[in-house]
Scaffold this motif. Structure first.
Motif, mmCIF file in Angstrom:
data_model
loop_
_atom_site.group_PDB
_atom_site.id
_atom_site.type_symbol
_atom_site.label_atom_id
_atom_site.label_comp_id
_atom_site.label_asym_id
_atom_site.label_seq_id
_atom_site.Cartn_x
_atom_site.Cartn_y
_atom_site.Cartn_z
ATOM 1 N N SER A 19 -6.904 -43.505 -18.729
ATOM 2 C CA SER A 19 -5.792 -44.054 -17.578
ATOM 3 C C SER A 19 -5.666 -45.333 -18.142
ATOM 4 O O SER A 19 -6.394 -46.310 -18.645
ATOM 5 N N SER B 8 -2.003 -44.883 -14.226
ATOM 6 C CA SER B 8 -1.684 -43.460 -14.626
ATOM 7 C C SER B 8 -2.235 -42.979 -15.851
ATOM 8 O O SER B 8 -2.689 -44.151 -16.803
ATOM 9 N N GLY B 9 -2.537 -41.859 -16.125
ATOM 10 C CA GLY B 9 -3.257 -41.445 -17.368
ATOM 11 C C GLY B 9 -3.231 -39.908 -17.321
ATOM 12 O O GLY B 9 -2.460 -39.050 -16.819
ATOM 13 N N THR B 10 -4.352 -39.313 -17.966
ATOM 14 C CA THR B 10 -4.483 -37.969 -18.244
ATOM 15 C C THR B 10 -5.837 -37.306 -18.011
ATOM 16 O O THR B 10 -6.834 -38.276 -18.385
ATOM 17 N N THR B 11 -6.079 -36.461 -17.339
ATOM 18 C CA THR B 11 -7.226 -36.003 -17.258
ATOM 19 C C THR B 11 -7.894 -35.311 -18.502
ATOM 20 O O THR B 11 -7.038 -35.183 -19.513
ATOM 21 N N THR C 263 -3.826 -32.930 -17.771
ATOM 22 C CA THR C 263 -3.027 -32.943 -16.572
ATOM 23 C C THR C 263 -2.808 -34.193 -16.329
ATOM 24 O O THR C 263 -3.594 -35.272 -16.352
ATOM 25 N N MET C 264 -1.488 -34.763 -15.807
ATOM 26 C CA MET C 264 -1.240 -35.999 -15.549
ATOM 27 C C MET C 264 -1.665 -36.397 -14.285
ATOM 28 O O MET C 264 -2.127 -35.605 -13.396
ATOM 29 N N ALA C 265 -2.279 -37.781 -14.593
ATOM 30 C CA ALA C 265 -2.860 -38.160 -12.872
ATOM 31 C C ALA C 265 -2.633 -39.732 -12.841
ATOM 32 O O ALA C 265 -2.113 -40.300 -13.594
ATOM 33 N N ALA C 266 -2.542 -40.272 -11.361
ATOM 34 C CA ALA C 266 -2.178 -41.501 -11.051
ATOM 35 C C ALA C 266 -2.630 -41.710 -9.752
ATOM 36 O O ALA C 266 -3.067 -40.895 -8.914
ATOM 37 N N VAL D 68 -2.709 -35.687 -8.978
ATOM 38 C CA VAL D 68 -3.239 -34.887 -10.294
ATOM 39 C C VAL D 68 -2.189 -33.825 -10.290
ATOM 40 O O VAL D 68 -2.155 -32.852 -9.498
ATOM 41 N N GLY D 69 -1.782 -33.551 -11.375
ATOM 42 C CA GLY D 69 -0.690 -32.767 -11.741
ATOM 43 C C GLY D 69 0.498 -32.543 -10.694
ATOM 44 O O GLY D 69 0.878 -31.238 -10.287
#
Length: 97
Positions: free
Chosen positions: A25, A41-44, A48-51, A73-74
């Protein structure tokens, strides 16, 4: 692992976080009253997108409060991480010669 640096383009402190599983992130810090607020924000690791928002509040030279709020998440809201106290590890005792 978290890296924090100054972004000369935006003039703000920036954070990059990389987890052992491959997630990552990035976000910017903003000073709000007595706290530093990091919106990231970022990616698992699964893609999956996460913030979320992390709040860091100094108590004294050795302690701070940390919590994570407004986490997604997602596209789904996930529970906040309630505030915890982080304590700086003291240096080891000095040995006398």
């Amino acid at each position: 692992t978290q890296r924090i640096g100054y972004d000369p383009v935006t003039g703000h402190l920036k954070s990059w976080v990389f987890d052992a599983g491959g997630g990552f992130s990035e976000g910017y810090f903003q000073r709000v009253n007595n706290s530093w607020v990091l919106r990231a924000s970022g990616t698992t690791a699964e893609g999956t997108m996460a913030a979320g928002t992390n709040v860091f509040t100094r108590i004294d030279d050795h302690r701070m409060l940390w919590g994570a709020i407004d986490r997604m998440v997602g596209g789904e809201q996930v529970p906040d991480i309630h505030t915890v106290t982080i304590v700086k590890k003291p240096p080891p005792p000095r040995t006398m010669p």
